[in-house]
Design an enzyme around this catalytic site. Structure first.
Site, PDB file in Angstrom:
ATOM      1  N   ILE A 112       0.872  -1.173   0.000  1.00  0.00           N
ATOM      2  CA  ILE A 112       0.000   0.000   0.000  1.00  0.00           C
ATOM      3  C   ILE A 112       0.910   1.224   0.000  1.00  0.00           C
ATOM      4  CG2 ILE A 112      -2.100  -0.996   1.001  1.00  0.00           C
ATOM      5  CD1 ILE A 112      -1.256  -0.154   3.732  1.00  0.00           C
ATOM      6  N   ASP A 113       0.393   2.331  -0.508  1.00  0.00           N
ATOM      7  CA  ASP A 113       1.219   3.529  -0.675  1.00  0.00           C
ATOM      8  C   ASP A 113       1.724   4.050   0.668  1.00  0.00           C
ATOM      9  OD1 ASP A 113       0.670   3.417  -3.381  1.00  0.00           O
ATOM     10  OD2 ASP A 113      -1.008   4.822  -3.262  1.00  0.00           O
ATOM     11  N   LYS A 114       2.798   4.822   0.605  1.00  0.00           N
ATOM     12  CA  LYS A 114       3.431   5.402   1.801  1.00  0.00           C
ATOM     13  C   LYS A 114       2.409   6.111   2.696  1.00  0.00           C
ATOM     14  CE  LYS A 114       6.689   9.176   2.883  1.00  0.00           C
ATOM     15  NZ  LYS A 114       5.918  10.438   2.836  1.00  0.00           N
ATOM     16  N   THR A 125      -0.884   5.831   2.651  1.00  0.00           N
ATOM     17  CA  THR A 125      -2.087   5.046   2.934  1.00  0.00           C
ATOM     18  C   THR A 125      -1.805   4.215   4.177  1.00  0.00           C
ATOM     19  OG1 THR A 125      -2.630   4.921   0.576  1.00  0.00           O
ATOM     20  CG2 THR A 125      -3.662   3.291   2.007  1.00  0.00           C
ATOM     21  N   ARG A 167      -6.898   5.847  -5.964  1.00  0.00           N
ATOM     22  CA  ARG A 167      -6.645   7.279  -6.115  1.00  0.00           C
ATOM     23  C   ARG A 167      -6.932   7.738  -7.553  1.00  0.00           C
ATOM     24  NH1 ARG A 167      -0.660   7.668  -3.769  1.00  0.00           N
ATOM     25  NH2 ARG A 167      -0.963   9.907  -4.114  1.00  0.00           N
TER      26      ARG A 167
END
Length: 297
Positions: free
Chosen positions: A128-130, A132, A228
């Site tokens: 998962i993104d930084k 998130t 996103r």
């Protein structure tokens, strides 16, 4: 060696060495790695015909993967896997620009991990993104890794996110089916592209505010930045998103996106596992603020 260009040294070098950015070349000049006629000069030095320019490139910073004693919020753990609730702001694995202090550094301090995904992504089956927050499954051994990866590929895992988006979504639920790939205009971004990878997001409205909507998103596929980009594509970008959101957005440290539910079959026993993680404080505080200031009632 100079072959006839004139002007500032950094501009001339940027023309001659097109694989390197001008800011990178300016750093090399500042470090004394560029010499003109055997001498160090400033980046604004005006290059003259016949000047001999020599460049000694900086050695790339080698990433080494070290265990780091960073606290982890472990939701579940056994001999085969962990489920971790990742905080906002933590990068999942080392990469250029983020060589350390990642989730992988923290995990390596805690326990052995699978080796399938290469030297810098041990144990990491999905990311998962930084910015998130939320649930991530991590494999401790290769057998567990293969099983979890095949479940992801077969789309049998359950993954649900909570997102706060701009605007009021009229329909109670919907599906976005649009292929994703790297943006042709900006390499940092993903975009909907005709030749991209298949990507499907299902969303459901949880609560409407006057200017925002709280939604849950169920992922069929797990592409980079999927929620996103998909939500932005229907005119409802995530609040706080620095890459795909509007300039005027809610304060915070990035997109309001939390992986709240994760389900899969245990790789050894086949038992159905289901985990949830409550909204982090920073997310809940913003919802409390909107309830007080942006409520529809």
């Amino acid at each position: 060696m100079h072959d006839g260009e004139k002007g500032r040294l950094d501009k001339v070098l940027a023309q001659l060495l097109q694989d390197h950015s001008r800011s990178q070349l300016q750093k090399w000049i500042a470090k004394g790695l560029v010499k003109v006629n055997g001498k160090e000069v400033a980046d604004k030095y005006k290059v003259q015909p016949g000047d001999q320019i020599s460049v000694t490139p900086a050695k790339p910073h080698k990433i080494s993967l070290d265990p780091e004693n960073i606290p982890l919020d472990i939701v579940y753990e056994d001999d085969d896997l962990l489920v971790v609730n990742k905080p906002q702001g933590m990068v999942v694995h080392p990469a250029p620009g983020h060589p350390d202090h990642t989730l992988v550094n923290a995990l390596l301090y805690h326990c052995p991990l699978s080796t399938i995904n290469g030297e810098f992504r041990p144990g990491i089956v999905h990311r998962i993104d930084k910015d998130t927050s939320g649930l991530l499954m991590v494999a401790k051994n290769d057998q567990a890794h293969r099983s979890l990866a095949s479940q992801l590929k077969a789309k049998t895992t359950k993954r649900e996110y909570v997102a706060l988006v701009h605007g009021v979504i009229k329909t109670d639920h919907g599906t976005i089916d649009a292929p994703l790939g790297r943006s042709k205009r900006d390499r940092k971004k993903q975009a909907i592209v005709t030749d991209g990878r298949h990507a499907v997001t299902h969303f459901q409205v949880l609560k409407r505010y006057r200017h925002y909507t709280l939604v849950s998103c169920h992922l069929e596929t797990g592409r980079t930045h999927q929620i996103r980009v998909h939500m932005a594509s229907i005119g409802h970008p995530l609040a706080g998103d620095p890459l795909y959101g509007p300039r005027k957005t809610l304060p915070g440290n990035g997109q309001y996106l939390h992986a709240r539910l994760l389900g899969f079959k245990h790789p050894r026993t086949g038992k159905e596992m289901l985990f949830t993680a409550p909204l982090p404080d920073w997310f809940q505080k913003m919802l409390d603020h909107l309830n007080a200031t942006d409520s529809v009632e």
